[in-house]
Design a protein around this motif. Structure first.
Motif, PDB file in Angstrom:
ATOM      1  N   LYS A  35     -41.239  20.354  11.806  1.00 45.29           N
ATOM      2  CA  LYS A  35     -41.110  20.134  10.363  1.00 45.29           C
ATOM      3  C   LYS A  35     -40.030  21.024   9.757  1.00 45.29           C
ATOM      4  O   LYS A  35     -39.200  20.576   8.984  1.00 45.29           O
ATOM      5  N   LEU A  61     -45.588  24.281  -3.231  1.00 46.10           N
ATOM      6  CA  LEU A  61     -44.500  23.347  -2.953  1.00 46.10           C
ATOM      7  C   LEU A  61     -43.757  22.800  -4.175  1.00 46.10           C
ATOM      8  O   LEU A  61     -42.557  22.576  -4.091  1.00 46.10           O
ATOM      9  N   SER A 116     -50.863  23.689  -1.164  1.00 49.03           N
ATOM     10  CA  SER A 116     -49.531  23.080  -1.215  1.00 49.03           C
ATOM     11  C   SER A 116     -49.198  22.629  -2.635  1.00 49.03           C
ATOM     12  O   SER A 116     -48.038  22.616  -3.021  1.00 49.03           O
ATOM     13  N   SER A 117     -50.226  22.296  -3.427  1.00 46.56           N
ATOM     14  CA  SER A 117     -49.974  21.895  -4.815  1.00 46.56           C
ATOM     15  C   SER A 117     -49.540  23.083  -5.669  1.00 46.56           C
ATOM     16  O   SER A 117     -49.009  22.910  -6.756  1.00 46.56           O
ATOM     17  N   ILE A 160     -43.449  26.890   3.524  1.00 43.86           N
ATOM     18  CA  ILE A 160     -43.984  27.974   2.710  1.00 43.86           C
ATOM     19  C   ILE A 160     -43.609  29.337   3.283  1.00 43.86           C
ATOM     20  O   ILE A 160     -43.360  30.286   2.549  1.00 43.86           O
ATOM     21  N   ALA A 201     -45.136  22.798  13.479  1.00 44.90           N
ATOM     22  CA  ALA A 201     -44.453  23.545  12.410  1.00 44.90           C
ATOM     23  C   ALA A 201     -42.947  23.582  12.665  1.00 44.90           C
ATOM     24  O   ALA A 201     -42.146  23.384  11.747  1.00 44.90           O
ATOM     25  N   SER A 254     -55.409  22.114  -3.441  1.00 45.10           N
ATOM     26  CA  SER A 254     -54.615  22.310  -2.232  1.00 45.10           C
ATOM     27  C   SER A 254     -53.584  23.403  -2.494  1.00 45.10           C
ATOM     28  O   SER A 254     -52.913  23.387  -3.526  1.00 45.10           O
ATOM     29  N   THR A 286     -49.290  23.392   8.772  1.00 38.18           N
ATOM     30  CA  THR A 286     -48.972  22.031   8.318  1.00 38.18           C
ATOM     31  C   THR A 286     -47.924  22.022   7.211  1.00 38.18           C
ATOM     32  O   THR A 286     -47.348  20.983   6.924  1.00 38.18           O
ATOM     33  N   TYR A 287     -47.707  23.171   6.579  1.00 43.33           N
ATOM     34  CA  TYR A 287     -46.692  23.314   5.522  1.00 43.33           C
ATOM     35  C   TYR A 287     -45.806  24.528   5.825  1.00 43.33           C
ATOM     36  O   TYR A 287     -45.743  25.476   5.038  1.00 43.33           O
TER      37      TYR A 287
END
Length: 189
Positions: free
Chosen positions: A83, A155, A151-152, A119, A80, A149, A115-116
């Motif tokens: 990223k 993001l 993330s959809s 956010i 994390a 997801s 993983t994101y």
């Protein structure tokens, strides 16, 4: 380190450059060891997060929160951080509020959020809650599948989100815009 990164340090992160040479050099080595490319701007934020006593305290505190409270592994934390280095310099309150909402209220796995990590930097009130409220309504009404997801949802740009999750369903659910804007609660739909 390219001029653009040095300029970024000078313009926005001068406190990083005010440390003793040994401390700064150690932070640079630590950033390199974590896999950062010193030719990219993310290394500047990584240096900010690791350079200095108060930064180290915040780094350690954030690591503890992610690991102890949310079950992240050391690899999750480092991944994390690589990223989005800014995820390690957020306040404890911000981390806890966003993680609590996403994990406990939305039911998303904590480690998937690692993983994101961008956010975690989003506004809870202006982005996360409005979008998640719309998604909850769409799920409750059976208009979207549960296998989407997260993330959809979080993001995309605001325009893309609105087109995909609000405008598309406005004929079936005219109040969806009110849910998005916080004028109507999910349970009132």
């Amino acid at each position: 380190m390219p001029e653009s990164c040095i300029a970024l340090l000078l313009a926005h992160n001068t406190q990083v450059l005010m440390h003793k040479h040994e401390n700064f050099a150690a932070a640079v080595e630590e950033v390199k060891a974590m896999g950062f490319d010193m030719k990219k701007s993310t290394c500047v934020m990584a240096l900010k997060a690791l350079c200095g006593e108060s930064s180290k305290f915040i780094w350690n505190r954030s690591c503890e929160i992610y690991k102890r409270s949310w079950g992240w592994s050391d690899d999750d934390v480092i991944s994390a951080f690589r990223k989005i280095p800014g995820c390690m310099i957020l306040s404890e309150k911000k981390i806890m509020q966003v993680m609590d909402f996403l994990v406990n209220k939305m039911g998303w796995p904590s480690r998937v959020i690692a993983t994101y990590p961008v956010i975690l930097c989003f506004s809870l009130e202006k982005r996360i809650i409005p979008r998640c409220s719309v998604v909850k309504v769409l799920l409750l009404k059976g208009l979207i599948d549960e296998n989407f997801s997260f993330s959809s949802v979080l993001l995309p740009t605001e325009q893309h989100f609105l087109e995909r999750f609000v405008t598309r369903y406005i004929n079936q659910l005219p109040m969806l815009s009110d849910v998005y804007h916080g004028k109507l609660d999910v349970k009132d739909v």
